[in-house]
Design an enzyme around this catalytic site. Structure first.
Site, PDB file in Angstrom:
ATOM      1  N   GLU A 124     -14.713 -15.732  70.968  1.00 36.37           N
ATOM      2  CA  GLU A 124     -13.950 -16.832  70.379  1.00 36.37           C
ATOM      3  C   GLU A 124     -14.573 -18.174  70.753  1.00 36.37           C
ATOM      4  O   GLU A 124     -14.825 -18.465  71.919  1.00 36.37           O
ATOM      5  CB  GLU A 124     -12.498 -16.786  70.863  1.00 36.37           C
ATOM      6  CG  GLU A 124     -11.590 -17.759  70.137  1.00 36.37           C
ATOM      7  CD  GLU A 124     -10.133 -17.570  70.507  1.00 36.37           C
ATOM      8  OE1 GLU A 124      -9.286 -17.596  69.603  1.00 36.37           O
ATOM      9  OE2 GLU A 124      -9.846 -17.373  71.707  1.00 36.37           O
TER      10      GLU A 124
ATOM     11  N   GLU B 299      -4.429 -21.673  70.421  1.00 34.11           N
ATOM     12  CA  GLU B 299      -3.448 -21.844  71.492  1.00 34.11           C
ATOM     13  C   GLU B 299      -2.464 -22.966  71.163  1.00 34.11           C
ATOM     14  O   GLU B 299      -1.264 -22.847  71.418  1.00 34.11           O
ATOM     15  CB  GLU B 299      -4.162 -22.143  72.817  1.00 34.11           C
ATOM     16  CG  GLU B 299      -4.830 -20.940  73.443  1.00 34.11           C
ATOM     17  CD  GLU B 299      -3.821 -19.954  74.016  1.00 34.11           C
ATOM     18  OE1 GLU B 299      -2.662 -20.351  74.235  1.00 34.11           O
ATOM     19  OE2 GLU B 299      -4.193 -18.790  74.245  1.00 34.11           O
TER      20      GLU B 299
ATOM     21  N   GLU C 277       1.532 -22.240  70.697  1.00 26.94           N
ATOM     22  CA  GLU C 277       2.496 -22.823  71.629  1.00 26.94           C
ATOM     23  C   GLU C 277       3.444 -23.808  70.956  1.00 26.94           C
ATOM     24  O   GLU C 277       4.606 -23.919  71.361  1.00 26.94           O
ATOM     25  CB  GLU C 277       1.759 -23.507  72.789  1.00 26.94           C
ATOM     26  CG  GLU C 277       1.032 -22.532  73.701  1.00 26.94           C
ATOM     27  CD  GLU C 277       0.578 -23.173  74.995  1.00 26.94           C
ATOM     28  OE1 GLU C 277       0.781 -24.399  75.171  1.00 26.94           O
ATOM     29  OE2 GLU C 277       0.023 -22.449  75.850  1.00 26.94           O
TER      30      GLU C 277
END
Length: 360
Positions: A249, A258, A262
């Site tokens: 990644e 992320e 989140e």
């Protein structure tokens, strides 16, 4: 561009992303990638002007697989820009040069119009380390430090369930409101079963003060619960971030994933300013481990007054927007690097607005 093959997976570090070693042999700090999302309360299309200046692509990427060799997959990210160092911008502003009274007027106008998205963690780092057993039962000083970095309600929860470690563990690891038995079976039979079995043993050793085998334990759980008070009354705030999902990644792909996981944001809700070099935060945790956080700067594209309901409620407590002064007040005093990063981002944007926007 990402490449994922069975061969390369064995030789790419999931921490630093370099080839030739694996995570357990990596000498780099434990690295996370995140997004500092900025909103400008503007009246003159300032956000659009900044995006046009510092952003080149959308936040999308595609997966291409080979029919002949299905084990090979290629990820093409059109927000990943081939680096041209002559056209990359650095956050190197340490001051604002005032050239005229107009600059001072613009400073007063913009100083509280630059907002930063920040998140608070649902669980404190002290609580996480304690539940995972990341301490020595005979090291009173380190355990006191963990309790001092917990939230008050976490200590009360430990006290309420001190005879039932599994209740605490279930509360900590129950992401999807699954039945307790299913969650605990998965924990104690899964990848990290040894870790949590050892954590449970340590917890019970601290609890069982009457056991002669625990004579080497100077202080027991009841002492920490009754006498150690948290240093902080409010949760810790920071920027959304996380670690690589897979070895191949890319850094920015990880940061975007992320951030979206989140906060619940979609790719169209923000624009990464990928002509600005990412900024690094280095720190040593309370556990003595070195960490590195790499942040990319982004401009918000959606209404900041709308309620965010799709964010990760397991990891995130709250999501809020703060001015520079408000954000600085919510960063713990010992996070000097985080304050420095916030200040550099703030001054960079403020400088650009003052010297490039005509709002007179």
């Amino acid at each position: 561009m990402e490449y994922e093959t069975n061969f390369r997976k064995k030789h790419i570090c999931s921490n630093c992303g370099r080839s030739g070693h694996e995570f357990r042999n990596c000498i780099e700090p434990i690295t996370s990638y995140g997004i500092i999302n900025v909103c400008i309360s503007d009246e003159y299309n300032e956000s659009m002007i900044i995006k046009d200046k510092f952003c080149t692509k959308k936040n999308t990427y595609y997966r291409v697989s080979s029919r002949k060799h299905p084990e090979i997959s290629c990820f093409i990210s059109n927000h990943i820009r081939v680096r041209d160092h002559e056209n990359m911008y650095k956050l190197d502003n340490e001051m604002i040069p005032y050239r005229s009274n107009e600059d001072i007027h613009k400073f007063c106008y913009y100083k509280n119009r630059i907002l930063f998205m920040m998140v608070s963690r649902r669980f404190s780092l002290g609580f996480i380390e304690f539940i995972r057993g990341k301490y020595d039962v005979s090291d009173t000083k380190s355990i006191i430090n963990l309790f001092q970095h917990m939230y008050e309600h976490e200590i009360k929860f430990i006290n309420k369930n001190r005879y039932k470690y599994d209740n605490i563990l279930y509360h900590f690891l129950n992401r999807n409101n699954e039945p307790k038995k299913i969650v605990l079976n998965r924990i104690y039979e899964g990848k990290y079963s040894n870790e949590y079995c050892e954590a449970k043993i340590k917890f019970n050793m601290l609890l069982n003060s009457s056991n002669e085998e625990n004579n080497n334990i100077p202080v027991y759980l009841e002492f920490y619960i009754k006498h150690i008070k948290p240093k902080w009354k409010s949760p810790e705030w920071g920027f959304p971030k996380g670690r690589r999902d897979k070895r191949s990644e890319e850094n920015m792909v990880c940061a975007c994933r992320e951030f979206e996981e989140e906060t619940g944001y979609k790719k169209s809700d923000y624009s990464v300013l990928n002509k600005i070099e990412p900024i690094e935060e280095k720190l040593t945790g309370t556990n003595g481990v070195n960490y590195k956080h790499i942040y990319y700067l982004a401009i918000n594209n959606c209404d900041i007054n709308s309620d965010l309901t799709d964010y990760d409620t397991y990891e995130i407590g709250e999501i809020k927007w703060f001015t520079y002064d408000e954000a600085m007040a919510r960063i713990r005093p010992y996070h000097i690097e985080k304050k420095r990063i916030l200040t550099r981002v703030y001054l960079f944007i403020l400088n650009y607005l003052i010297h490039n926007i005509n709002n007179t």
